[in-house]
Write a protein that holds these residues in place. Structure first.
Motif, PDB file in Angstrom:
ATOM      1  N   LEU A   9       0.849  -1.178   0.000  1.00  0.00           N
ATOM      2  CA  LEU A   9       0.000   0.000   0.000  1.00  0.00           C
ATOM      3  C   LEU A   9       0.892   1.238   0.000  1.00  0.00           C
ATOM      4  CD1 LEU A   9      -2.730  -0.941   2.625  1.00  0.00           C
ATOM      5  CD2 LEU A   9      -2.920  -0.971   0.145  1.00  0.00           C
ATOM      6  N   GLU A 100      -7.605   7.137   2.394  1.00  0.00           N
ATOM      7  CA  GLU A 100      -6.196   6.857   2.709  1.00  0.00           C
ATOM      8  C   GLU A 100      -5.438   8.135   3.056  1.00  0.00           C
ATOM      9  OE1 GLU A 100      -4.690   4.594  -0.586  1.00  0.00           O
ATOM     10  OE2 GLU A 100      -6.257   3.062  -0.362  1.00  0.00           O
ATOM     11  N   ASP A 104      -3.455   8.663   6.550  1.00  0.00           N
ATOM     12  CA  ASP A 104      -2.050   9.089   6.598  1.00  0.00           C
ATOM     13  C   ASP A 104      -1.873  10.266   7.558  1.00  0.00           C
ATOM     14  OD1 ASP A 104      -1.138   7.185   4.794  1.00  0.00           O
ATOM     15  OD2 ASP A 104      -1.402   8.480   3.049  1.00  0.00           O
ATOM     16  N   ARG A 111      -0.470   1.742   7.482  1.00  0.00           N
ATOM     17  CA  ARG A 111      -0.204   0.823   6.373  1.00  0.00           C
ATOM     18  C   ARG A 111       0.611  -0.394   6.811  1.00  0.00           C
ATOM     19  NH1 ARG A 111      -1.148   3.721   1.426  1.00  0.00           N
ATOM     20  NH2 ARG A 111      -1.615   5.902   1.861  1.00  0.00           N
TER      21      ARG A 111
END
Length: 202
Positions: A9, A100, A104, A111
């Protein structure tokens, strides 16, 4: 329980990504045609803790798209937003990518978390026991306090069920899809045709 990590990922490292900071507790503006919240805040929040929320809105085709939009022809736009600190992620044409971005920001290292089998489906009353066990196993596999902060859980999925689903992690965070292909079904073995020898020699 066997768990794995998903190092494949990767984050979009586009240097042209437009990250526009907002204000804590306020949605970023302006957005055309109104804004929808893809994930309302699930459950109580820890004071000052960053958390992932995704906004969506209809895109006017006549308006230009920033370089972070991978598919300009799509009519929906998405963007992560953190109500705790006001951070707004890049504008995207794909919901999963915006989710995502939010992870983050709020949950660095997500991840590298263990990948589990997906949460059991809540079909009937008999499903509760399986879901309770799955959540207990997830809490053992992840760092202490991860889910209490609204952290995501990573799940193995197969197409077409590859959406990052809000509210399905223990604690109310996202269940992040880690896609793997269905195992190939071996073809049935075929025995060679038998030839009657008597027909060749009379």
């Amino acid at each position: 329980m066997t768990v794995e990590t998903a190092p494949h990922l990767t984050r979009d490292a586009d240097p042209a990504a437009q990250v526009l900071p907002g204000k804590p507790g306020a949605w970023p503006e302006p957005y055309p045609n109104g804004v929808a919240i893809c994930q309302p805040a699930p459950g109580p929040r820890l004071e000052g803790a960053c958390r992932t929320t995704v906004l969506s809105w209809s895109h006017d085709g006549q308006m230009p798209s920033p370089p972070t939009v991978a598919e300009p022809e799509r009519h929906i736009r998405y963007r992560s937003f953190c109500g705790a600190c006001g951070h707004a992620g890049p504008i995207r044409s794909d919901e999963n990518t915006a989710v995502e971005d939010g992870q983050d920001h709020a949950f660095s290292g997500w991840r590298d978390m263990p990948v589990l089998l997906h949460r059991p489906y809540d079909i009937d009353s008999s499903s509760k026991k399986a879901i309770t066990k799955w959540e207990a196993d997830a809490r053992k596999a992840y760092p202490q306090g991860w889910f209490e902060r609204g952290g995501p859980v990573l799940e193995w999925r197969t197409p077409p069920g590859t959406r990052h689903v809000p509210g399905r992690a223990p604690g109310g965070g996202y269940a992040m899809a880690v896609v793997r292909a269905e195992p190939a079904t071996p073809e049935p073995r075929r025995e060679p045709a038998r030839v009657e020898q008597t027909s060749l020699f009379g």
